[in-house]
Scaffold this active site. Structure first.
Site, PDB file in Angstrom:
ATOM      1  N   SER A   1     -72.446  49.540  25.653  1.00  0.00           N
ATOM      2  CA  SER A   1     -72.030  50.922  25.603  1.00  0.00           C
ATOM      3  C   SER A   1     -70.793  51.155  26.477  1.00  0.00           C
ATOM      4  CB  SER A   1     -73.206  51.803  26.004  1.00  0.00           C
ATOM      5  OG  SER A   1     -73.008  53.110  25.572  1.00  0.00           O
TER       6      SER A   1
ATOM      7  N   ASP B   1     -75.862  53.881  15.178  1.00  0.00           N
ATOM      8  CA  ASP B   1     -75.927  54.056  16.632  1.00  0.00           C
ATOM      9  C   ASP B   1     -75.651  55.517  16.965  1.00  0.00           C
ATOM     10  OD1 ASP B   1     -75.245  54.104  19.448  1.00  0.00           O
ATOM     11  OD2 ASP B   1     -74.985  51.939  19.331  1.00  0.00           O
TER      12      ASP B   1
ATOM     13  N   HIS C   1     -79.331  52.370  19.682  1.00  0.00           N
ATOM     14  CA  HIS C   1     -78.128  52.185  20.487  1.00  0.00           C
ATOM     15  C   HIS C   1     -78.010  50.734  20.925  1.00  0.00           C
ATOM     16  CE1 HIS C   1     -74.820  53.037  23.011  1.00  0.00           C
ATOM     17  NE2 HIS C   1     -75.480  53.108  24.150  1.00  0.00           N
TER      18      HIS C   1
END
Length: 520
Positions: A234, A461, A489
């Site tokens: 991320s 996502d 995610h």
């Protein structure tokens, strides 16, 4: 990686410069954050690059490794300049942890891991998950290493509010209905920013991603590695890409999972992520309405969205009791739902929480919101949300100049997500009042000359939309895109043997998958 429990992964992400998220140290997934408006501006480093001679004492330091008190892990402190423009000035101390390669097989080097955020504790992630949960062949041949980024957790953490003050902040209405509520929301952002400035002081202007990437290069050298091997999730993908931009010749094997797009403005990033949460909600709703006990009805995805909005509006008018002093208002209810969007394994938990909340008992949905904010049962909070805002507000100029801009943008956010759009539009207002001006700018990262970089994107996502991964892979001169067709995610360690095999092969052999490889 191994799949962790739904409870762990449900709260594994952060991103929006105004919204908040959570990053569970025991989770394999990450957290996000960045922004920018399609512009191709040049990078805006927080400080000019110092000369090698000026940094010699940092690159040559010898950390004193000690037992962490966590089985098998060692800890040490890394020193770095507080301000890279003044390397002879004050220093900052960063917490580092490692677990040595277990063998068999020849040791490749150190593998640095970062779970995202910004604000997620990399040391906590290493000790709680990566150092014991990464695939055994990877752990056999790498020393697993983590450093808490400056301003995060154990590394001179940013501090902003007391527990009661943070409780109040998380309950402020983020869908203002009139000027009085707009004033209350803007006042809450101003109090938050002022608290960070008061409690953090000199560190606050020096927690940018560029500075953290420079810290990572010092750590690389201190560990004795010629190149940096790294897995970032991320926001950790933006950190890894920034490192590649600054030090392309020192790039080893970089995995960027759940990728950010550094060419986006804060406004566009927030709006894109809002659409990502809508995509995730629609996947949840499709699953839910097919079940006879769905709390949002057994009709269509659209009717489920209408039912959830109706519940949010009801909670705004009359917060749901939770059995404690904090009732479940619209803001906390929305946060609780968003928390469960990060992993499909949390959907049963969300269905149960919504069933109870719609029935008049909000404690389960409040618990999801608390986990997202990393609130402890005693009412204290980790510094996750404080570091998240501090880094985001340095890395990009604010999305808005004031409330009028937020009001103007709100319809486009609602178009992106009828369920979450209005609240997330107003949440992006927080950096408007930040006491330290942004030092970064949106720009494309090409990292010319870097070794092959593996970029991973998940098609549904919620926090880092798939198109960001496509964009970053295209920007990087040596980028290869690996696609996971699925929910949740990030992708590594989430149950796809195809994804895990491709990433493991890259980490162990240095060979990226075939271009545009897709997995399910």
């Amino acid at each position: 990686m191994l799949r962790t429990s739904a409870a762990a992964v449900a709260v594994a992400g952060l991103i929006l410069s105004g919204c908040t998220g959570g990053s569970d140290a025991a989770s394999p997934t990450g957290s996000a954050t960045r922004a920018a408006g399609g512009a191709s501006a040049t990078p805006g480093p927080a400080s000019p690059a110092p000369s090698p001679e000026e940094l010699k004492k940092y690159y040559g330091q010898k950390p004193a490794w000690r037992d962490c008190g966590v089985s098998g892990f060692q800890c040490a402190t890394l020193r770095a300049p507080l301000d890279y423009a003044k390397p002879a000035g004050p220093e900052i101390e960063l917490a580092v942890s490692r677990v040595r390669a277990t063998g068999p097989g020849e040791r490749i080097g150190s593998l640095l891991v970062n779970p995202g955020g910004p604000g997620g504790s990399a040391v906590g992630y290493l000790q709680g998950y990566a150092g014991i949960g990464y695939p055994e062949p990877v752990r056999a041949r790498y020393d697993m290493v983590a450093v808490d980024p400056r301003g995060v957790a154990r590394s001179e953490p940013v501090a902003c509010l007391t527990g009661p003050e943070m409780d109040a902040y998380t309950q402020v209405d983020q869908t203002p209905d009139d000027q009085a509520e707009v004033n209350a929301l803007t006042a809450s952002f101003k109090r938050f920013a002022a608290g960070c400035e008061k409690r953090t002081g000199a560190v606050l202007p020096h927690v940018s991603t560029v500075e953290t990437a420079r810290d990572m290069d010092i750590l690389r050298a201190v560990l004795g590695d010629a190149r940096l091997h790294y897995v970032g999730a991320s926001y950790g993908t933006f950190l890894g890409a920034t490192y590649a931009e600054l030090f392309p010749g020192r790039v080893g094997r970089l995995v960027l999972d759940g990728a950010m797009d550094p060419s986006l403005s804060a406004l566009d990033l927030n709006r894109d992520q809002t659409a990502g949460f809508e995509t995730a909600f629609r996947a949840f709703a499709a699953d839910c309405v097919a079940r006879p006990d769905c709390p949002l009805g057994t009709g269509t995805v659209e009717s489920a969205g209408q039912a959830l909005r109706k519940f949010f509006h009801a909670a705004d008018a009359a917060p749901v009791p939770t059995g404690e002093k904090r009732a479940l208002g619209e803001s906390l209810a929305t946060t609780g739902v968003i928390a469960a969007m990060y992993d499909e394994g949390a959907w049963p938990q969300l269905r149960e929480a919504l069933t109870r909340a719609i029935g008049g008992e909000g404690s389960a949905l409040l618990a999801l919101a608390d986990s997202y904010y990393e609130r402890e049962p005693d009412g204290t909070y980790s510094n996750l949300m404080y570091a998240n805002a501090a880094v985001n507000c340095l890395d990009l100029p604010p999305a808005y100049q004031g409330p009028a801009d937020a009001a103007k943008a709100a319809p486009s956010f609602t178009e992106a997500s009828p369920v979450f759009g209005e609240g997330l539009a107003w949440a992006a207002l927080n950096c408007t009042y930040w006491p330290t001006p942004a030092t970064g700018r949106p720009h494309r990262i090409t990292a010319e000359g870097a070794a092959p970089v593996l970029v991973v994107g998940t098609t549904r996502d919620p926090a880092t939309p798939y198109k960001w991964a496509r964009s970053l892979a295209d920007q990087l001169s040596s980028g290869t895109l690996l696609t996971y067709e699925g929910d949740g995610h990030t992708a590594y360690g989430r149950g796809s043997d195809c994804v895990d095999t491709a990433i493991n092969t890259y980490l162990l052999e240095g060979t990226p998958p075939t271009p545009r490889k897709r997995c399910s």
